[in-house]
Design a protein around this motif. Structure first.
Motif, PDB file in Angstrom:
ATOM      1  N   ARG A  54       0.829  -1.206   0.000  1.00  0.00           N
ATOM      2  CA  ARG A  54       0.000   0.000   0.000  1.00  0.00           C
ATOM      3  C   ARG A  54       0.866   1.261   0.000  1.00  0.00           C
ATOM      4  N   THR A  55       1.982   1.219   0.719  1.00  0.00           N
ATOM      5  CA  THR A  55       2.901   2.352   0.750  1.00  0.00           C
ATOM      6  C   THR A  55       3.492   2.601  -0.631  1.00  0.00           C
ATOM      7  N   LEU A  56       3.881   1.515  -1.319  1.00  0.00           N
ATOM      8  CA  LEU A  56       4.414   1.643  -2.676  1.00  0.00           C
ATOM      9  C   LEU A  56       3.372   2.264  -3.606  1.00  0.00           C
ATOM     10  N   ASP A  57       2.121   1.822  -3.470  1.00  0.00           N
ATOM     11  CA  ASP A  57       1.044   2.368  -4.300  1.00  0.00           C
ATOM     12  C   ASP A  57       0.903   3.876  -4.120  1.00  0.00           C
ATOM     13  N   ILE A  58       0.884   4.327  -2.872  1.00  0.00           N
ATOM     14  CA  ILE A  58       0.684   5.750  -2.584  1.00  0.00           C
ATOM     15  C   ILE A  58       1.877   6.579  -3.051  1.00  0.00           C
ATOM     16  N   LEU A  59       3.105   6.072  -2.806  1.00  0.00           N
ATOM     17  CA  LEU A  59       4.311   6.825  -3.150  1.00  0.00           C
ATOM     18  C   LEU A  59       4.462   7.005  -4.659  1.00  0.00           C
TER      19      LEU A  59
END
Length: 247
Positions: A54-59
């Motif tokens: 999820r962090t990769l998606d947002i970044l």
């Protein structure tokens, strides 16, 4: 309330777990504590993997969406100049565990495309009969053909990623009518959050028959990791630039 058979099955499972993890001379409470510890470790690993994804998606999706906004405006204008109507196409899709959500795309077809689909079903070129694809679909506009070839029509799905409906990497979300035709094994595609790209998108896209698409999606589900997602994102770039299997 559970039935007697369900309670008996639960008790049998507990007995099997105790037998599996017990050691000579160890009390039951210590064995149960070891089982609980293993369960907590597994839950932590799974949730940590989700947080990383999820962090990769947002970044990636967040800044990319903001940078592309001016281009989105120009594309919307071009789409409406050729074919009157909304520039964005909103479609109901099925996400993880059957959750329904609205997916966004740039409109690449004329406004009456859905109404005309029934008369074209006999010309479906996708093996398996579940999804519908035609290389020379008469419903596609001139600018629509370009943005589909370059996968530009999919870019509004960055907003779906930001919202959490989708991920950057994952099986493509099907429409409800396709899910109705899924076999039990096909439904494994719904075990994870759907994505913009995945294995079959970088391996031939629409040239791959539906049964093989399912196999590749299941392969991703069983081997997904942060490294796998980064690799697939990197492989998506040449797949889009060369337009392999896109129409």
């Amino acid at each position: 309330m559970s039935t007697p058979d369900e309670r008996q099955g639960h008790a049998s499972m507990q007995a099997l777990l105790l037998e599996r993890y017990s050691r000579a001379g160890q009390p039951d409470w210590l064995v149960r504590l070891r089982i609980l510890g293993k369960r907590l470790v597994w839950v932590t690993v799974v949730r940590s993997a989700y947080v990383l994804k999820r962090t990769l998606d947002i970044l990636i999706a967040g800044p990319l969406f903001l940078v592309l906004l001016p281009i989105f405006g120009l594309l919307a204008l071009a789409i409406r100049l050729e074919s009157p109507g909304a520039a964005l196409f909103e479609q109901t899709r099925v996400g993880r565990w059957g959750q329904i959500f609205t997916m966004y795309k740039f409109r690449s077809m004329y406004m009456d495309a859905e109404a005309r689909k029934a008369e074209l079903l006999a010309d479906n070129e996708m093996s398996g009969g579940v999804t519908f694809k035609m290389q020379r679909d008469p419903r596609i506009t001139r600018i629509g053909r370009f943005i589909r070839k370059a996968s530009i029509d999919e870019l509004p799905q960055l907003w779906n990623v930001i919202k959490g409906d989708m991920s950057l990497v994952g099986p493509r979300p099907p429409v409800p009518a396709e899910v109705d035709e899924y076999s039990l094994s096909d439904r494994r595609r719904l075990e994870v959050t759907p994505g913009i790209t995945c294995i079959w998108q970088v391996s031939g896209r629409s040239d791959i028959p539906f049964p093989q698409q399912v196999e590749l999606d299941v392969l991703y589900i069983e081997s997904q990791s942060l490294l796998t997602d980064l690799k697939l994102l990197w492989q998506t770039v040449p797949a889009v630039l060369f337009g392999r299997g896109a129409y």
